[in-house]
Design an enzyme around this catalytic site. Structure first.
Site, mmCIF file in Angstrom:
data_model
loop_
_atom_site.group_PDB
_atom_site.id
_atom_site.type_symbol
_atom_site.label_atom_id
_atom_site.label_comp_id
_atom_site.label_asym_id
_atom_site.label_seq_id
_atom_site.Cartn_x
_atom_site.Cartn_y
_atom_site.Cartn_z
ATOM 1 N N LYS A 196 0.838 -1.191 0.000
ATOM 2 C CA LYS A 196 0.000 0.000 0.000
ATOM 3 C C LYS A 196 0.878 1.247 0.000
ATOM 4 C CE LYS A 196 0.688 1.839 3.456
ATOM 5 N NZ LYS A 196 1.906 2.259 4.208
ATOM 6 N N TYR B 81 -4.104 3.809 6.649
ATOM 7 C CA TYR B 81 -4.706 2.952 7.681
ATOM 8 C C TYR B 81 -5.961 3.586 8.273
ATOM 9 C CZ TYR B 81 -0.385 0.365 7.340
ATOM 10 O OH TYR B 81 0.651 -0.378 6.856
HETATM 11 P P1 NAD Z 1 12.375 1.156 2.406
HETATM 12 O O1 NAD Z 1 12.879 2.491 2.019
HETATM 13 O O2 NAD Z 1 12.850 0.583 3.669
HETATM 14 O O3 NAD Z 1 12.689 0.096 1.249
HETATM 15 C C1 NAD Z 1 12.500 0.391 -0.102
HETATM 16 C C2 NAD Z 1 13.369 -0.536 -0.934
HETATM 17 O O4 NAD Z 1 13.211 -0.196 -2.309
HETATM 18 C C3 NAD Z 1 14.859 -0.410 -0.615
HETATM 19 O O5 NAD Z 1 15.426 -1.679 -0.512
HETATM 20 C C4 NAD Z 1 15.424 0.316 -1.832
HETATM 21 O O6 NAD Z 1 16.765 -0.043 -2.107
HETATM 22 C C5 NAD Z 1 14.491 -0.165 -2.930
HETATM 23 N N1 NAD Z 1 14.458 0.703 -4.100
HETATM 24 C C6 NAD Z 1 14.441 0.283 -5.367
HETATM 25 N N2 NAD Z 1 14.429 1.306 -6.207
HETATM 26 C C7 NAD Z 1 14.438 2.423 -5.477
HETATM 27 C C8 NAD Z 1 14.446 3.803 -5.792
HETATM 28 N N3 NAD Z 1 14.421 4.253 -7.060
HETATM 29 N N4 NAD Z 1 14.463 4.686 -4.788
HETATM 30 C C9 NAD Z 1 14.443 4.271 -3.493
HETATM 31 N N5 NAD Z 1 14.447 2.959 -3.132
HETATM 32 C C10 NAD Z 1 14.444 2.049 -4.117
HETATM 33 O O7 NAD Z 1 10.789 1.232 2.376
HETATM 34 P P2 NAD Z 1 9.749 0.277 3.083
HETATM 35 O O8 NAD Z 1 9.398 0.846 4.403
HETATM 36 O O9 NAD Z 1 10.202 -1.110 3.012
HETATM 37 O O10 NAD Z 1 8.458 0.510 2.153
HETATM 38 C C11 NAD Z 1 8.318 -0.130 0.899
HETATM 39 C C12 NAD Z 1 6.827 -0.205 0.543
HETATM 40 O O11 NAD Z 1 6.165 -0.980 1.520
HETATM 41 C C13 NAD Z 1 6.098 1.130 0.509
HETATM 42 O O12 NAD Z 1 5.133 1.107 -0.500
HETATM 43 C C14 NAD Z 1 5.417 1.215 1.859
HETATM 44 O O13 NAD Z 1 4.251 2.006 1.857
HETATM 45 C C15 NAD Z 1 5.102 -0.239 2.103
HETATM 46 N N6 NAD Z 1 5.055 -0.568 3.545
HETATM 47 C C16 NAD Z 1 3.969 -1.225 4.005
HETATM 48 C C17 NAD Z 1 3.891 -1.563 5.335
HETATM 49 C C18 NAD Z 1 2.705 -2.325 5.841
HETATM 50 O O14 NAD Z 1 2.558 -2.441 7.055
HETATM 51 N N7 NAD Z 1 1.870 -2.883 4.982
HETATM 52 C C19 NAD Z 1 4.901 -1.193 6.204
HETATM 53 C C20 NAD Z 1 6.010 -0.539 5.699
HETATM 54 C C21 NAD Z 1 6.070 -0.220 4.357
#
Ligand code: NAD
Length: 389
Positions: A143, A229
């Site tokens: 999401k 949420y």
């Molecule tokens: P994060 O920044 O920790 O991880 C993002 C990942 O994407 C990294 O490994 C990064 O290297 C990679 N990536 C690839 N191409 C990229 C670019 N061009 N720029 C930046 N990063 C790039 O983020 P996250 O917290 O893991 O979030 C990722 C997704 O998951 C988001 O859509 C977020 O909304 C969602 N999320 C959902 C929940 C949930 O509870 N459902 C919780 C956290 C995050």
């Protein structure tokens, strides 16, 4: 399939054991299969590839995939060779199942991966969901599903063309406290809900990766992140899609940090029967993450409501209905999706629900930008009633 191939119910367990052991796979998948045709198939856990190995994949999804019964982590997609090597070792992933963003499309030739789980910055969801669809994979997308309604529609069309299952990572639909909020609200356990309140936010300095304040990658600030949420919670508790929205941005406390995205927004969902939901999200304030419903004969609330664990709830009559266990939400969510594939049944959090929410997020931004009430008459009318049963 000829009838003579079907074992009698009494011999089913032995039959499954024979099948499973013969195929070198587990019994777990087979025992959940519904129809004879399905449980005749050799049982195996579906293979999941995580796309993007950031905080959520590493901290939540990969550990949860050690607890799932119907699916398991078999692949990864990452731009970092060092991460690929580390994950191969940590999760016993075969080198042939590791991809980068250029080799991603070769997933089409890999039967070890059934489900692609897109866990990238929001604006990249569309491209990778469409490419996964073209590779013939079932998809879970984090999401918010997309950063525009146009992208969300494009993703849905690609998944439909592929004929594969598509869900959004809405883990709370599989979480007991939130499911009970759906039951209490949609079942009118305390009569008509007159008012809802939801908040969810954190101080950006205490967490949050830089892409979240980069509008091109995030599509927006806390609304696209924590605010989802609140929106979801109010809709699944009330059991209705709002008919209009009003909204206001909070004053910007840090114009350098929040140059491209809002620091916070307060908004109201207006429902057809007059119920109002007051929602708040922010990157400038640590909030508990609360979901509360005030109804005709009492109230019920979760505080905190939206975290990965430690959820707790109360009702006005101390009924204990919200004294429920905390579970591994991500494991439950991914297992449910695997079962939807194995049993060919619809997911309760489909891409259409992701589209609905992207439409509503756009409406909230429009309301905040214009100061006007925004009608939601064109929004997809879809509610999760399964979880409320
Ligand atoms: P994060 O920044 O920790 O991880 C993002 C990942 O994407 C990294 O490994 C990064 O290297 C990679 N990536 C690839 N191409 C990229 C670019 N061009 N720029 C930046 N990063 C790039 O983020 P996250 O917290 O893991 O979030 C990722 C997704 O998951 C988001 O859509 C977020 O909304 C969602 N999320 C959902 C929940 C949930 O509870 N459902 C919780 C956290 C995050």
């Amino acid at each position: 399939m000829a009838d003579w191939l079907l074992p009698t119910p009494s011999s089913r367990r032995d039959f499954l054991r024979t099948l499973s052991l013969g195929a070198g796979t587990t019994l777990a998948g087979a025992s959940a299969l519904a129809s004879p045709l399905e449980w005749l198939a050799p049982a195996r856990k579906l293979g999941v590839a995580l796309v993007g190995l950031g905080n959520y994949s590493a901290g939540q999804l990969a550990p949860a995939l050690r607890q799932t019964k119907f699916c398991q982590l078999t692949g990864v997609v990452t731009g970092s060779p060092a991460k690929a090597a580390q994950w191969q070792q940590q999760y016993s992933i075969a080198a042939k199942n590791c991809y980068d963003y250029q080799t991603f499309d070769r997933l089409i030739d890999n039967p070890a991966i059934d489900i692609v789980y897109v866990v990238l910055p929001n604006a990249l969801h569309a491209e990778y969901v469409v490419r996964a669809a073209q590779a013939g994979k079932h998809v879970i997308c984090e999401k918010p599903m997309a950063t525009s309604v146009a992208d969300a529609r494009h993703m849905l069309a690609a998944m439909e063309k592929a004929g594969k299952k598509f869900s959004v990572g809405y883990r709370l639909h599989f979480e007991p406290h939130n499911q009970e909020m759906m039951r209490l609200g949609q079942g009118l356990a305390y009569g008509k809900i007159n008012h809802l309140a939801a908040d969810n936010g954190f101080k950006f300095g205490s967490g949050g990766t830089p892409w979240r304040v980069n509008k091109k990658l995030s599509g927006g600030g806390p609304l696209m992140d924590m605010g989802v949420y609140c929106l979801q919670g109010c809709i699944y508790t009330k059991g209705q899609v709002p008919i209009s929205i009003t909204a206001k941005f909070i004053p910007n406390p840090d114009p350098v940090l929040f140059k491209e995205v809002e620091a916070g927004v307060n908004w109201q969902l207006h429902f057809a029967d007059g119920t109002v939901a007051d929602c708040r999200t922010s990157y400038a304030e640590n909030m508990q993450g609360r979901l509360r419903a005030d109804a005709a004969t009492g109230w019920f609330e979760l505080a905190p409501a939206f975290g990965y664990g430690g959820l707790a709830g109360q009702t006005s009559d101390n009924s204990g209905k919200l004294n429920l266990p905390n579970i591994n939400q991500q494991a439950a969510q991914m297992d449910d999706f695997a079962q939807c594939i194995l049993q060919n049944k619809p997911t309760r959090v489909p891409g259409e629900m992701g589209l609905r929410d992207v439409q509503l997020l756009e409406a909230i931004y429009r309301a905040a930008e214009t100061g006007q009430s925004v009608s939601t008459k064109d929004v997809v009318q879809l509610i999760d009633r399964t979880s409320a049963e």
